[in-house]
Scaffold this active site. Structure first.
Site, PDB file in Angstrom:
ATOM      1  N   GLN A  16      -4.541  -1.485   9.443  1.00 30.45           N
ATOM      2  CA  GLN A  16      -4.507  -2.822   8.841  1.00 30.45           C
ATOM      3  C   GLN A  16      -5.094  -3.848   9.807  1.00 30.45           C
ATOM      4  O   GLN A  16      -4.744  -3.885  10.987  1.00 30.45           O
ATOM      5  CB  GLN A  16      -3.049  -3.179   8.472  1.00 30.45           C
ATOM      6  CG  GLN A  16      -2.896  -4.464   7.696  1.00 30.45           C
ATOM      7  CD  GLN A  16      -3.514  -4.421   6.295  1.00 30.45           C
ATOM      8  OE1 GLN A  16      -3.629  -3.380   5.675  1.00 30.45           O
ATOM      9  NE2 GLN A  16      -3.933  -5.572   5.803  1.00 30.45           N
ATOM     10  N   ASP A  38     -11.107   2.624   3.832  1.00 31.21           N
ATOM     11  CA  ASP A  38     -11.414   1.195   3.694  1.00 31.21           C
ATOM     12  C   ASP A  38     -12.919   0.956   3.546  1.00 31.21           C
ATOM     13  O   ASP A  38     -13.338  -0.139   3.183  1.00 31.21           O
ATOM     14  CB  ASP A  38     -10.953   0.431   4.950  1.00 31.21           C
ATOM     15  CG  ASP A  38      -9.548  -0.134   4.825  1.00 31.21           C
ATOM     16  OD1 ASP A  38      -9.195  -0.575   3.723  1.00 31.21           O
ATOM     17  OD2 ASP A  38      -8.831  -0.140   5.839  1.00 31.21           O
ATOM     18  N   LYS A  43       0.844  -1.204   0.000  1.00 30.28           N
ATOM     19  CA  LYS A  43       0.000   0.000   0.000  1.00 30.28           C
ATOM     20  C   LYS A  43       0.880   1.256   0.000  1.00 30.28           C
ATOM     21  O   LYS A  43       0.592   2.222  -0.708  1.00 30.28           O
ATOM     22  CB  LYS A  43      -0.947  -0.018   1.212  1.00 30.28           C
ATOM     23  CG  LYS A  43      -2.065  -1.051   1.049  1.00 30.28           C
ATOM     24  CD  LYS A  43      -2.868  -1.321   2.314  1.00 30.28           C
ATOM     25  CE  LYS A  43      -3.825  -2.502   2.054  1.00 30.28           C
ATOM     26  NZ  LYS A  43      -4.676  -2.860   3.187  1.00 30.28           N
TER      27      LYS A  43
HETATM   28  N1  GUN Z   1      -6.887  -6.837   6.042  1.00 29.73           N
HETATM   29  C1  GUN Z   1      -7.197  -7.588   4.948  1.00 29.73           C
HETATM   30  N2  GUN Z   1      -7.716  -6.816   3.985  1.00 29.73           N
HETATM   31  C2  GUN Z   1      -7.728  -5.546   4.456  1.00 29.73           C
HETATM   32  C3  GUN Z   1      -8.139  -4.304   3.907  1.00 29.73           C
HETATM   33  O1  GUN Z   1      -8.603  -4.189   2.772  1.00 29.73           O
HETATM   34  N3  GUN Z   1      -7.977  -3.230   4.710  1.00 29.73           N
HETATM   35  C4  GUN Z   1      -7.473  -3.323   5.970  1.00 29.73           C
HETATM   36  N4  GUN Z   1      -7.378  -2.211   6.689  1.00 29.73           N
HETATM   37  N5  GUN Z   1      -7.094  -4.463   6.508  1.00 29.73           N
HETATM   38  C5  GUN Z   1      -7.218  -5.558   5.753  1.00 29.73           C
END
Ligand code: GUN
Length: 282
Positions: free
Chosen positions: A97, A120, A53
Site C-alpha cells: 500500500q 497493482d 481490500k
Molecule cells: N494508494 C492509493 N491507491 C493505491 C492503490 O491502488 N494501490 C496501492 N498499492 N496503493 C495505493
C-alpha cells in the site's frame, strides 16, 4: 434534466460476484488464489483501504495474508519481505500500500515486486506492456473506470476523451486504456491552457486532480459522460470528488458519485487481477 448516476457500488458488486464464481472453479482445480497485503506505518486512510481490500478478498473467496509493519521498518526489511513473497509459491499477488513512510524509496520497492505478482500494475514492465499492448495486468482504477463506462452501455470508440490529471496511477494509464478502446484522447494538467475549451468538446471526461471543483458545469458539453476519481473532504468534512457534482449532473448524460463511484471499482479490479495472477502462475 438530470443525468444518470452511475452506480459504482452495484457494478463492483457484479464484478466481485463474477470473480467469486471463477475463484470457486479454480479451487476445484486445486488453484487457491492468494494475495499478500503489505501496510507500513500509521496512515489512517491507508489502513481503511487495506482493510477494504482484505474484506473484498474474503467476499470473493480469495485468501489474503496481511503484513502490518511499524513506521520504523527499514527499506532493507521491506525489500527482504517483498523478496520472500516473490519466492513464496503460495502467494500470487503482492500489494504494497502506498504511500510508504518517507525514509523508504517507493520506486525501489515497486521495482522489487515480481512483475508476475504486481497486481497493482505499478512495475515498469507492466506499465510498458500497457503502453505497447503487450501481456500484463491492467491498472486497477483505470480498468475500473473503463468497466463503469462500458457496463453502463457507452461505447468509447471515436469519442473525444479528456483526462484531467497526469499521475502514474490514474491520468496516464486511463488515457492509454481509452486510446486502446479507440477513443481520441487528450491529457490535461495544471499547466494546460484553455482547460474549459478542451473539456467542453469532450464526450467522456475523467477527472483525477485531487482538487475540489476542478470540473464545473460551464466546462461540460451537454450529454457528456463524467467520471470523478477525486476523494476529498470539503470544509464541512464531507467526502466529495473533484467535480461540482450537483451542478454537473444537470448537464451530463451520466456521472459517477463520490463516494460510490470509482472507489469500489478499484478493489473489484484488484480482485480480478488476483485471479489472473493465480491462473498465470498455475
Ligand atoms: N494508494 C492509493 N491507491 C493505491 C492503490 O491502488 N494501490 C496501492 N498499492 N496503493 C495505493
Amino acid at each position: 434534466m438530470s443525468g444518470k448516476i452511475i452506480d459504482g457500488k452495484a457494478i463492483s458488486q457484479q464484478i466481485k460476484e463474477e470473480v467469486k464464481k471463477e475463484a470457486e472453479l479454480l479451487k476445484k482445480k486445486g488453484i487457491n488464489p492468494c494475495l499478500a497485503v503489505v501496510l507500513v506505518g500509521e496512515n489512517s486512510a491507508s489502513r481503511v483501504y487495506v482493510n477494504n481490500k482484505k474484506k473484498a478478498c474474503q467476499a470473493c473467496g480469495i485468501e489474503s495474508v496481511s503484513y502490518e509493519l511499524p513506521e520504523g521498518t527499514t527499506e532493507k526489511e521491506l525489500l527482504d519481505l517483498v523478496e520472500k513473497l516473490n519466492q513464496d509459491k503460495k502467494i500470487n499477488g503482492i500489494l504494497v500500500q502506498l504511500p510508504l513512510p518517507k525514509h523508504i524509496d517507493e520506486t525501489k520497492v515497486i521495482l522489487a515486486i515480481s512483475p508476475k505478482k504486481d497486481v497493482d500494475c505499478f512495475h515498469p514492465q507492466n506499465v510498458g506492456a500497457l503502453h505497447t499492448g503487450g501481456k500484463g495486468f491492467l491498472p486497477c482504477t483505470p480498468a475500473g473506470i473503463l468497466e463503469l463506462i462500458q457496463r453502463s452501455g457507452y461505447d468509447i470508440a471515436s469519442k473525444e476523451c479528456v483526462a484531467i490529471g497526469r499521475s502514474n496511477i490514474v491520468g496516464k494509464p486511463v488515457a492509454m486504456l481509452l486510446l486502446q478502446k479507440n477513443g481520441t484522447v487528450t491529457i490535461c494538467h495544471s499547466k494546460t491552457k484553455n482547460l474549459k475549451e478542451v473539456c467542453k468538446r469532450a464526450d467522456i471526461i475523467v477527472v483525477a486532480t485531487g482538487k475540489i471543483n476542478t470540473l464545473t458545469k460551464d466546462m461540460v458539453k451537454p450529454g457528456a459522460i463524467v467520471i470523478d476519481v477525486g476523494m476529498n473532504r470539503n470544509e464541512a468534512g464531507k467526502l466529495c470528488g473533484d467535480v461540482d457534482f450537483e451542478a454537473v449532473k444537470e448537464v451530463a448524460e451520466a456521472i459517477t458519485p463520490v463516494p460510490g463511484g470509482v472507489g469500489p471499482m478499484t478493489i473489484a479490479m484488484l480482485m480480478k487481477n488476483c485471479l489472473t495472477a493465480a491462473k498465470e502462475q498455475a
